[in-house]
Design a protein around this motif. Structure first.
Motif, short mmCIF file in Angstrom:
data_model
loop_
_atom_site.label_atom_id
_atom_site.label_comp_id
_atom_site.label_asym_id
_atom_site.label_seq_id
_atom_site.Cartn_x
_atom_site.Cartn_y
_atom_site.Cartn_z
N LEU A 222 0.87 -1.17 0.00
CA LEU A 222 0.00 0.00 0.00
C LEU A 222 0.90 1.22 0.00
N ASN A 223 0.79 2.06 -1.01
CA ASN A 223 1.57 3.30 -1.07
C ASN A 223 0.73 4.40 -0.41
N LEU A 224 1.04 4.71 0.85
CA LEU A 224 0.29 5.70 1.60
C LEU A 224 1.04 7.04 1.71
N THR A 225 2.01 7.25 0.80
CA THR A 225 2.78 8.49 0.83
C THR A 225 2.07 9.63 0.12
N GLY A 226 1.10 9.30 -0.74
CA GLY A 226 0.46 10.33 -1.54
C GLY A 226 1.31 10.80 -2.71
#
Length: 261
Positions: free
Chosen positions: A133-137
């Motif tokens: 999950l790429n939650l960095t934006g």
């Protein structure tokens, strides 16, 4: 991609190789296994190569090493990485990935230290990354660059890893922006989204690797139970110590992997 081409040319000059086959990024705790991957052919400080900087995180080295693996492959070992929270931009984070691709690499092993959400997998446990999950934006891609991420971490490589280390389990890794550790609520959110592991690296690098056509094998070392699961406050000293304690296990794992990749 010009920066990666310039860095690749510098690597050819400094390390004396025209091309490489694969690369290893050794994250928190993993540098203990650097000597187990293969015979050292040459090395150079990362900070002396175009586009790279000296790692700022305790537990990371600062060298780029060229080795010959037991399988006869030429591998680049990055004993440090640039993290997104350092504020140097996404391009700096994925510069090593793109440099490896510019040198002809086809396989990238990404390792990290992370927080675990499963209390049955304690500190010192390596876990294969099955998805993220790429939650960095953020993303390293620009424009209408539509990259398929269905097999971000190919089953072929995960099966190959389990062929030499059957004890490896796998999970979903969530990359947060950092540098602060996640709150208990953020950890619960990540768990509700399907994450088993939380950290501050890897996902952005994997996206860039897939754009460049690299296959990625991701392995996380659980260095602590995540916030709200651990009864103790989190600290980087705990992360570093967990890596030191797991050193012999990581050396053995990297040695076995280097023999089959």
């Amino acid at each position: 991609m010009r920066a990666a081409a310039e860095a690749a040319e510098a690597v050819r000059d400094r390390l004396g190789t025209d091309a490489v086959d694969l690369g290893f990024v050794l994250g928190s705790g993993w540098s203990a296994g650097v000597d187990a991957i293969g015979e050292t052919l040459a090395e150079a400080p990362l900070a002396e190569l175009p586009g790279f900087s000296r790692p700022v995180v305790a537990g990371h080295g600062g060298m780029l090493r060229l080795v010959r693996t037991p399988a006869g492959k030429r591998a680049l070992l990055f004993t440090g990485r640039t993290h997104f929270y350092e504020g140097r931009g996404v391009e700096a984070v994925v510069h090593g990935v793109r440099t490896l691709a510019a040198l002809g690499g086809t396989v990238l092993v990404l390792t990290n230290g992370c927080g675990g959400l499963d209390p049955t997998r304690g500190p010192g446990t390596p876990v294969l990354i099955g998805d993220h999950l790429n939650l960095t934006g953020q993303s390293p891609l620009r424009g209408a660059t539509f990259i398929d991420m269905t097999q971000a971490y190919p089953k072929r490589l995960r099966d190959l890893a389990r062929s030499v280390a059957p004890e490896l389990t796998e999970g979903v890794y969530a990359q947060f922006r950092g540098p602060q550790y996640e709150t208990p609520a953020e950890v619960r959110m990540a768990g509700a989204l399907g994450a088993d592991l939380v950290g501050m690296s890897t996902a952005l690098e994997t996206i860039a690797a897939r754009e460049a056509g690299l296959e990625v094998l991701g392995i996380s070392l659980i260095t602590n139970l995540a916030a709200g699961i651990s009864p103790q406050p989190l600290s980087h000293a705990e992360v570093v110590q967990a890596g030191l304690d797991a050193g012999p296990r990581l050396r053995d794992l990297l040695s076995r992997l280097a023999g089959v990749l």
